[in-house]
Motif scaffolding. Structure first.
Motif, PDB file in Angstrom:
ATOM      1  N   GLN A 118       0.838  -1.207   0.000  1.00  0.00           N
ATOM      2  CA  GLN A 118       0.000   0.000   0.000  1.00  0.00           C
ATOM      3  C   GLN A 118       0.868   1.251   0.000  1.00  0.00           C
ATOM      4  OE1 GLN A 118      -2.572   0.342   3.418  1.00  0.00           O
ATOM      5  NE2 GLN A 118      -2.993   2.510   3.043  1.00  0.00           N
ATOM      6  N   LEU A 119       0.778   2.023  -1.066  1.00  0.00           N
ATOM      7  CA  LEU A 119       1.545   3.261  -1.171  1.00  0.00           C
ATOM      8  C   LEU A 119       0.976   4.354  -0.271  1.00  0.00           C
ATOM      9  CD1 LEU A 119       2.068   3.414  -5.035  1.00  0.00           C
ATOM     10  CD2 LEU A 119       3.909   3.350  -3.354  1.00  0.00           C
ATOM     11  N   VAL A 120       1.883   5.159   0.297  1.00  0.00           N
ATOM     12  CA  VAL A 120       1.488   6.358   1.046  1.00  0.00           C
ATOM     13  C   VAL A 120       2.267   7.519   0.435  1.00  0.00           C
ATOM     14  CG1 VAL A 120       1.317   7.485   3.284  1.00  0.00           C
ATOM     15  CG2 VAL A 120       1.182   4.994   3.142  1.00  0.00           C
ATOM     16  N   ILE A 121       1.752   8.055  -0.659  1.00  0.00           N
ATOM     17  CA  ILE A 121       2.481   9.108  -1.362  1.00  0.00           C
ATOM     18  C   ILE A 121       1.649  10.366  -1.570  1.00  0.00           C
ATOM     19  CG2 ILE A 121       4.128   7.613  -2.536  1.00  0.00           C
ATOM     20  CD1 ILE A 121       2.294   7.503  -4.893  1.00  0.00           C
ATOM     21  N   ASP A 122       0.398  10.354  -1.100  1.00  0.00           N
ATOM     22  CA  ASP A 122      -0.401  11.577  -1.179  1.00  0.00           C
ATOM     23  C   ASP A 122       0.045  12.558  -0.099  1.00  0.00           C
ATOM     24  OD1 ASP A 122      -1.868  10.786  -3.335  1.00  0.00           O
ATOM     25  OD2 ASP A 122      -3.563  10.024  -2.163  1.00  0.00           O
ATOM     26  N   ASN A 123      -0.065  13.822  -0.411  1.00  0.00           N
ATOM     27  CA  ASN A 123       0.295  14.885   0.531  1.00  0.00           C
ATOM     28  C   ASN A 123      -0.910  15.788   0.767  1.00  0.00           C
ATOM     29  OD1 ASN A 123       3.728  15.565  -0.652  1.00  0.00           O
ATOM     30  ND2 ASN A 123       2.826  13.773   0.299  1.00  0.00           N
ATOM     31  N   ASP A 124      -1.167  16.116   2.022  1.00  0.00           N
ATOM     32  CA  ASP A 124      -2.144  17.142   2.380  1.00  0.00           C
ATOM     33  C   ASP A 124      -1.375  18.353   2.900  1.00  0.00           C
ATOM     34  OD1 ASP A 124      -4.573  16.220   1.663  1.00  0.00           O
ATOM     35  OD2 ASP A 124      -5.272  15.693   3.670  1.00  0.00           O
ATOM     36  N   PHE A 125      -1.465  19.468   2.167  1.00  0.00           N
ATOM     37  CA  PHE A 125      -0.725  20.666   2.544  1.00  0.00           C
ATOM     38  C   PHE A 125      -1.637  21.640   3.293  1.00  0.00           C
ATOM     39  CE2 PHE A 125       1.651  19.100  -1.165  1.00  0.00           C
ATOM     40  CZ  PHE A 125       2.928  19.061  -0.629  1.00  0.00           C
ATOM     41  N   TYR A 126      -1.119  22.196   4.376  1.00  0.00           N
ATOM     42  CA  TYR A 126      -1.851  23.164   5.182  1.00  0.00           C
ATOM     43  C   TYR A 126      -1.022  24.447   5.261  1.00  0.00           C
ATOM     44  CZ  TYR A 126      -4.293  18.914   6.638  1.00  0.00           C
ATOM     45  OH  TYR A 126      -4.992  17.734   6.649  1.00  0.00           O
ATOM     46  N   GLU A 127      -1.607  25.558   4.837  1.00  0.00           N
ATOM     47  CA  GLU A 127      -0.886  26.834   4.845  1.00  0.00           C
ATOM     48  C   GLU A 127      -0.970  27.468   6.235  1.00  0.00           C
ATOM     49  OE1 GLU A 127      -2.110  29.370   1.674  1.00  0.00           O
ATOM     50  OE2 GLU A 127      -1.374  28.016   0.107  1.00  0.00           O
ATOM     51  N   ASP A 128      -0.373  26.800   7.207  1.00  0.00           N
ATOM     52  CA  ASP A 128      -0.464  27.273   8.589  1.00  0.00           C
ATOM     53  C   ASP A 128       0.905  27.371   9.260  1.00  0.00           C
ATOM     54  OD1 ASP A 128       0.120  24.599   8.795  1.00  0.00           O
ATOM     55  OD2 ASP A 128      -1.609  24.068  10.046  1.00  0.00           O
ATOM     56  N   LEU A 129       1.952  27.454   8.438  1.00  0.00           N
ATOM     57  CA  LEU A 129       3.297  27.599   8.989  1.00  0.00           C
ATOM     58  C   LEU A 129       3.653  29.085   8.980  1.00  0.00           C
ATOM     59  CD1 LEU A 129       5.456  25.622  10.053  1.00  0.00           C
ATOM     60  CD2 LEU A 129       6.578  25.792   7.832  1.00  0.00           C
ATOM     61  N   PHE A 130       3.603  29.705  10.146  1.00  0.00           N
ATOM     62  CA  PHE A 130       3.752  31.156  10.227  1.00  0.00           C
ATOM     63  C   PHE A 130       5.095  31.537  10.846  1.00  0.00           C
ATOM     64  CE2 PHE A 130      -0.863  30.339  10.247  1.00  0.00           C
ATOM     65  CZ  PHE A 130      -1.210  31.066   9.115  1.00  0.00           C
ATOM     66  N   ASP A 131       5.172  32.766  11.347  1.00  0.00           N
ATOM     67  CA  ASP A 131       6.413  33.293  11.908  1.00  0.00           C
ATOM     68  C   ASP A 131       7.004  32.324  12.924  1.00  0.00           C
ATOM     69  OD1 ASP A 131       5.975  35.470  10.379  1.00  0.00           O
ATOM     70  OD2 ASP A 131       5.181  36.732  11.983  1.00  0.00           O
ATOM     71  N   GLY A 132       8.313  32.232  12.876  1.00  0.00           N
ATOM     72  CA  GLY A 132       9.005  31.329  13.781  1.00  0.00           C
ATOM     73  C   GLY A 132       9.502  30.091  13.070  1.00  0.00           C
TER      74      GLY A 132
END
Length: 363
Positions: free
Chosen positions: A144-158
């Protein structure tokens, strides 16, 4: 029950014999053969023309394609001659057949440059020969491949601009290059049309082929990892070169990745699921390096699963667990390379420097 088929035409008596034998072996193991592809096809043996290789067009990531190509003469460099067929036919695996005066050699190749062979001597037990092929391919086809990515634009300052951990990651990438452990990314665009590239990216999220990776823990649950298909000797940008992995979503079968807002990200390495499992189980592991190279004294462990699968990740995590010191383990994956854990990247490089053998032993 798993379904399989053969695509393409057997243009020689040997290919006819080989495909018939593989069909019989897989049917005996419970697979159902279909003369024509069905919607839920699990495995395809794709017979390709060496002059004009055509790919089998999948509709699903779960379809495992083994391309088979026959060659009358053995090239001087088999891997170099065979690997483009794997790419051009968009296959998960390639069997490159080379005939000799007394026997025939089947070379098995994987996208991550795994390379091993099996010879067939005329008159030998055909049952054992086809059993060997089945044992090589079936675990791959059922994984079973695990190659999908879920991207979340929540990486902020720091973290959005990186930190001390990403600085050490960048230095680690340069160190791998200094040790000659970063082969140039395979020029996939030279072998695939723009249409095929789009299809490959849609199915597997692949934008390029490069080899080896490194990661470093940020918190108990999160870690940084080099992205896929990049120049790891020149990692600079968060979200493009270095990704912040925050977890695995089992329902979506996808890695969770935080990126800065308004970023067009690169894909995560296919080994992200493996690194995630190791970090999750071993809090003392602070960094992981995976290289397609070897070290003397390392016992090769047969692992017959593709990169990016749950099964390979579970196997490597188990090997780390069983090692004498999980936080400083060196796991040798037979015909593939090394996965090395450490308290941090400095610890790993200190332990491996001067001990690396660039060529992985193949058998």
């Amino acid at each position: 029950m798993k379904n399989f088929t053969v695509a393409g035409k057997a243009e020689s008596p040997f290919l006819s014999w080989l495909t018939e034998g593989m069909i019989n072996e897989f049917e005996a193991a419970g697979y159902r053969y279909h003369n024509e592809p069905v919607d839920a096809i699990n495995l395809v043996f794709n017979l390709i023309d060496p002059e004009s290789p055509r790919h089998y067009r999948r509709n699903s990531q779960s379809t495992f394609v083994v391309s088979i190509v026959e060659n009358d003469e053995e090239p001087e460099n088999v891997f170099k001659a065979a690997y483009p067929y794997l790419v051009r036919s968009l296959a998960n695996h390639l069997i490159f057949i080379s005939h000799h005066a007394e026997d025939t050699t089947l070379y098995f190749l994987t996208p991550e440059q795994g390379f091993y062979s099996k010879s067939y001597n005329r008159g030998e037990d055909t049952g054992l020969f086809f059993q060997h092929i089945f044992e090589r391919l079936e675990p791959l086809a059922s994984s079973q491949l695990v190659i999908d990515n879920d991207f979340y634009e929540d990486l902020f300052d720091g973290l959005a601009e990186g930190n001390e951990v990403t600085e050490k990651m960048a230095l680690g990438g340069k160190k791998l290059d200094d040790m000659n452990l970063l082969p140039a990314p395979f020029p996939i665009e030279d072998y695939l049309s723009s249409r095929d590239l789009r299809h490959l990216k849609k199915l597997y999220g692949i934008g390029g082929l490069s080899y080896g990776n490194l990661s470093s823990r940020e918190t108990n649950d999160h870690f940084w990892m080099s992205a896929s298909g990049i120049d790891k000797s020149n990692m600079k940008t968060v979200g493009r070169d270095m990704l912040y992995i925050t977890g695995y979503d089992s329902e979506k079968n996808a890695m969770k990745i935080s990126i800065p807002p308004k970023t067009t990200p690169k894909r995560a390495s296919v080994d992200a699921i493996e690194h995630w499992m190791i970090y999750k189980e071993h809090p003392d592991v602070g960094a992981i390096v995976h290289i397609h190279a070897w070290m003397n004294g390392v016992e090769p462990t047969p692992v017959n699963y593709p990169c990016g699968t749950i099964q390979l990740a579970e196997t490597v995590a188990e090997l780390v667990r069983e090692s004498t010191e999980p936080s400083r383990a060196v796991i040798g994956l037979k015909n593939h390379g090394l996965t090395i854990t450490g308290t941090d990247l400095d610890d790993i490089f200190h332990r491996i420097e001067g001990r690396i053998i660039p060529q992985v032993p193949m058998s």
